[in-house]
Design a protein around this motif. Structure first.
Motif, PDB file in Angstrom:
ATOM      1  N   THR A  87      -1.477  -8.145 -13.642  1.00 28.39           N
ATOM      2  CA  THR A  87      -1.159  -8.232 -12.213  1.00 28.39           C
ATOM      3  C   THR A  87       0.338  -8.433 -11.984  1.00 28.39           C
ATOM      4  O   THR A  87       0.915  -7.835 -11.082  1.00 28.39           O
ATOM      5  CB  THR A  87      -1.952  -9.369 -11.536  1.00 28.39           C
ATOM      6  N   THR A  88       0.969  -9.215 -12.821  1.00 28.85           N
ATOM      7  CA  THR A  88       2.414  -9.433 -12.714  1.00 28.85           C
ATOM      8  C   THR A  88       3.175  -8.184 -13.126  1.00 28.85           C
ATOM      9  O   THR A  88       4.102  -7.751 -12.434  1.00 28.85           O
ATOM     10  CB  THR A  88       2.841 -10.618 -13.600  1.00 28.85           C
ATOM     11  N   GLU A  89       2.775  -7.594 -14.227  1.00 33.01           N
ATOM     12  CA  GLU A  89       3.465  -6.407 -14.738  1.00 33.01           C
ATOM     13  C   GLU A  89       3.419  -5.233 -13.770  1.00 33.01           C
ATOM     14  O   GLU A  89       4.371  -4.470 -13.668  1.00 33.01           O
ATOM     15  CB  GLU A  89       2.864  -5.996 -16.083  1.00 33.01           C
ATOM     16  N   PHE A  90       2.315  -5.097 -13.046  1.00 32.71           N
ATOM     17  CA  PHE A  90       2.165  -3.989 -12.110  1.00 32.71           C
ATOM     18  C   PHE A  90       2.523  -4.369 -10.676  1.00 32.71           C
ATOM     19  O   PHE A  90       2.446  -3.545  -9.778  1.00 32.71           O
ATOM     20  CB  PHE A  90       0.738  -3.430 -12.165  1.00 32.71           C
ATOM     21  N   GLY A  91       2.889  -5.610 -10.445  1.00 29.70           N
ATOM     22  CA  GLY A  91       3.293  -6.025  -9.111  1.00 29.70           C
ATOM     23  C   GLY A  91       2.151  -6.111  -8.117  1.00 29.70           C
ATOM     24  O   GLY A  91       2.347  -5.867  -6.928  1.00 29.70           O
ATOM     25  N   VAL A  92       0.971  -6.479  -8.577  1.00 31.54           N
ATOM     26  CA  VAL A  92      -0.181  -6.612  -7.685  1.00 31.54           C
ATOM     27  C   VAL A  92       0.013  -7.857  -6.832  1.00 31.54           C
ATOM     28  O   VAL A  92       0.184  -8.955  -7.350  1.00 31.54           O
ATOM     29  CB  VAL A  92      -1.503  -6.710  -8.484  1.00 31.54           C
ATOM     30  N   ARG A  93      -0.001  -7.650  -5.519  1.00 29.62           N
ATOM     31  CA  ARG A  93       0.185  -8.760  -4.591  1.00 29.62           C
ATOM     32  C   ARG A  93      -1.060  -9.039  -3.750  1.00 29.62           C
ATOM     33  O   ARG A  93      -1.128 -10.008  -3.041  1.00 29.62           O
ATOM     34  CB  ARG A  93       1.371  -8.475  -3.681  1.00 29.62           C
ATOM     35  N   GLY A  94      -2.012  -8.144  -3.821  1.00 28.88           N
ATOM     36  CA  GLY A  94      -3.248  -8.306  -3.072  1.00 28.88           C
ATOM     37  C   GLY A  94      -4.343  -7.468  -3.697  1.00 28.88           C
ATOM     38  O   GLY A  94      -4.087  -6.580  -4.509  1.00 28.88           O
ATOM     39  N   ILE A  95      -5.552  -7.773  -3.310  1.00 31.11           N
ATOM     40  CA  ILE A  95      -6.711  -7.071  -3.841  1.00 31.11           C
ATOM     41  C   ILE A  95      -7.484  -6.507  -2.651  1.00 31.11           C
ATOM     42  O   ILE A  95      -7.700  -7.227  -1.682  1.00 31.11           O
ATOM     43  CB  ILE A  95      -7.605  -8.027  -4.645  1.00 31.11           C
ATOM     44  N   PRO A  96      -7.898  -5.268  -2.679  1.00 33.73           N
ATOM     45  CA  PRO A  96      -7.769  -4.350  -3.801  1.00 33.73           C
ATOM     46  C   PRO A  96      -6.365  -3.755  -3.878  1.00 33.73           C
ATOM     47  O   PRO A  96      -5.666  -3.628  -2.873  1.00 33.73           O
ATOM     48  CB  PRO A  96      -8.797  -3.265  -3.493  1.00 33.73           C
ATOM     49  N   ALA A  97      -5.969  -3.386  -5.069  1.00 33.51           N
ATOM     50  CA  ALA A  97      -4.706  -2.690  -5.309  1.00 33.51           C
ATOM     51  C   ALA A  97      -5.050  -1.369  -5.984  1.00 33.51           C
ATOM     52  O   ALA A  97      -5.787  -1.347  -6.961  1.00 33.51           O
ATOM     53  CB  ALA A  97      -3.795  -3.520  -6.202  1.00 33.51           C
ATOM     54  N   PHE A  98      -4.534  -0.281  -5.444  1.00 37.05           N
ATOM     55  CA  PHE A  98      -4.852   1.046  -5.959  1.00 37.05           C
ATOM     56  C   PHE A  98      -3.647   1.644  -6.668  1.00 37.05           C
ATOM     57  O   PHE A  98      -2.546   1.641  -6.133  1.00 37.05           O
ATOM     58  CB  PHE A  98      -5.273   1.987  -4.819  1.00 37.05           C
ATOM     59  N   PHE A  99      -3.904   2.159  -7.855  1.00 36.79           N
ATOM     60  CA  PHE A  99      -2.884   2.836  -8.653  1.00 36.79           C
ATOM     61  C   PHE A  99      -3.473   4.149  -9.132  1.00 36.79           C
ATOM     62  O   PHE A  99      -4.602   4.178  -9.625  1.00 36.79           O
ATOM     63  CB  PHE A  99      -2.495   2.004  -9.881  1.00 36.79           C
ATOM     64  N   LEU A 100      -2.714   5.215  -9.011  1.00 35.36           N
ATOM     65  CA  LEU A 100      -3.115   6.500  -9.561  1.00 35.36           C
ATOM     66  C   LEU A 100      -2.301   6.683 -10.839  1.00 35.36           C
ATOM     67  O   LEU A 100      -1.071   6.693 -10.806  1.00 35.36           O
ATOM     68  CB  LEU A 100      -2.822   7.623  -8.562  1.00 35.36           C
ATOM     69  N   ILE A 101      -2.988   6.787 -11.961  1.00 36.38           N
ATOM     70  CA  ILE A 101      -2.343   6.884 -13.269  1.00 36.38           C
ATOM     71  C   ILE A 101      -2.429   8.337 -13.744  1.00 36.38           C
ATOM     72  O   ILE A 101      -3.506   8.923 -13.757  1.00 36.38           O
ATOM     73  CB  ILE A 101      -3.041   5.958 -14.297  1.00 36.38           C
ATOM     74  N   ASP A 102      -1.286   8.906 -14.149  1.00 36.64           N
ATOM     75  CA  ASP A 102      -1.277  10.301 -14.593  1.00 36.64           C
ATOM     76  C   ASP A 102      -1.763  10.401 -16.042  1.00 36.64           C
ATOM     77  O   ASP A 102      -1.971   9.382 -16.706  1.00 36.64           O
ATOM     78  CB  ASP A 102       0.105  10.937 -14.375  1.00 36.64           C
ATOM     79  N   PRO A 103      -1.976  11.625 -16.531  1.00 37.91           N
ATOM     80  CA  PRO A 103      -2.501  11.798 -17.896  1.00 37.91           C
ATOM     81  C   PRO A 103      -1.622  11.183 -18.992  1.00 37.91           C
ATOM     82  O   PRO A 103      -2.112  10.872 -20.072  1.00 37.91           O
ATOM     83  CB  PRO A 103      -2.578  13.320 -18.062  1.00 37.91           C
ATOM     84  N   GLU A 104      -0.343  10.992 -18.710  1.00 38.98           N
ATOM     85  CA  GLU A 104       0.553  10.370 -19.691  1.00 38.98           C
ATOM     86  C   GLU A 104       0.559   8.850 -19.588  1.00 38.98           C
ATOM     87  O   GLU A 104       1.294   8.178 -20.304  1.00 38.98           O
ATOM     88  CB  GLU A 104       1.982  10.909 -19.523  1.00 38.98           C
ATOM     89  N   GLY A 105      -0.243   8.305 -18.671  1.00 40.22           N
ATOM     90  CA  GLY A 105      -0.339   6.859 -18.521  1.00 40.22           C
ATOM     91  C   GLY A 105       0.695   6.253 -17.584  1.00 40.22           C
ATOM     92  O   GLY A 105       0.839   5.040 -17.525  1.00 40.22           O
ATOM     93  N   ARG A 106       1.413   7.091 -16.836  1.00 39.08           N
ATOM     94  CA  ARG A 106       2.427   6.593 -15.888  1.00 39.08           C
ATOM     95  C   ARG A 106       1.819   6.444 -14.502  1.00 39.08           C
ATOM     96  O   ARG A 106       0.874   7.160 -14.143  1.00 39.08           O
ATOM     97  CB  ARG A 106       3.603   7.570 -15.811  1.00 39.08           C
ATOM     98  N   ILE A 107       2.382   5.541 -13.719  1.00 39.16           N
ATOM     99  CA  ILE A 107       1.927   5.361 -12.344  1.00 39.16           C
ATOM    100  C   ILE A 107       2.441   6.533 -11.514  1.00 39.16           C
ATOM    101  O   ILE A 107       3.642   6.736 -11.382  1.00 39.16           O
ATOM    102  CB  ILE A 107       2.431   4.035 -11.757  1.00 39.16           C
ATOM    103  N   ALA A 108       1.507   7.325 -10.961  1.00 34.98           N
ATOM    104  CA  ALA A 108       1.857   8.477 -10.132  1.00 34.98           C
ATOM    105  C   ALA A 108       1.941   8.075  -8.665  1.00 34.98           C
ATOM    106  O   ALA A 108       2.693   8.666  -7.894  1.00 34.98           O
ATOM    107  CB  ALA A 108       0.822   9.582 -10.316  1.00 34.98           C
ATOM    108  N   ALA A 109       1.161   7.070  -8.257  1.00 37.62           N
ATOM    109  CA  ALA A 109       1.174   6.580  -6.872  1.00 37.62           C
ATOM    110  C   ALA A 109       0.613   5.177  -6.866  1.00 37.62           C
ATOM    111  O   ALA A 109      -0.185   4.805  -7.717  1.00 37.62           O
ATOM    112  CB  ALA A 109       0.355   7.490  -5.965  1.00 37.62           C
ATOM    113  N   ARG A 110       1.049   4.400  -5.884  1.00 38.00           N
ATOM    114  CA  ARG A 110       0.545   3.026  -5.758  1.00 38.00           C
ATOM    115  C   ARG A 110       0.555   2.634  -4.291  1.00 38.00           C
ATOM    116  O   ARG A 110       1.155   3.293  -3.462  1.00 38.00           O
ATOM    117  CB  ARG A 110       1.399   2.068  -6.569  1.00 38.00           C
ATOM    118  N   GLY A 111      -0.134   1.540  -3.986  1.00 37.24           N
ATOM    119  CA  GLY A 111      -0.145   1.020  -2.623  1.00 37.24           C
ATOM    120  C   GLY A 111      -0.842   1.905  -1.615  1.00 37.24           C
ATOM    121  O   GLY A 111      -0.554   1.855  -0.425  1.00 37.24           O
TER     122      GLY A 111
END
Length: 74
Positions: free
Chosen positions: A33-57
């Motif tokens: 949660t700290t590493e990804f900057g999660v400040r509330g739940i639910p938190a949505f992250f779209l992860i690309d095939p290489e494992g990178r965050i493609a979209a958040r929030g």
């Protein structure tokens, strides 16, 4: 990923709702949660095939739009 303290709460949710996605359990004290900057739940992250965050929030229709955009790029 669930941050529930009690895994049984997650199990009950899965049994009652049978979601179409893979569900994991981190627990309340995860560094994720700290590493990804999660400040509330639910938190949505779209992860690309290489494992990178493609979209958040994302919320509402933006979730569908970002997933559609990502699929077009493949």
């Amino acid at each position: 990923l669930s941050l529930d303290r009690d895994r049984s709460a997650l199990r009950r949710y899965l049994e009652d709702n049978n979601p179409a996605w893979t569900q994991g359990h981190l627990g309340p004290n995860s560094d994720v949660t700290t590493e990804f900057g999660v400040r509330g739940i639910p938190a949505f992250f779209l992860i690309d095939p290489e494992g990178r965050i493609a979209a958040r929030g994302m919320r509402g229709e933006r979730i569908k739009a970002e997933v559609a955009r990502a699929l077009e790029e493949e």
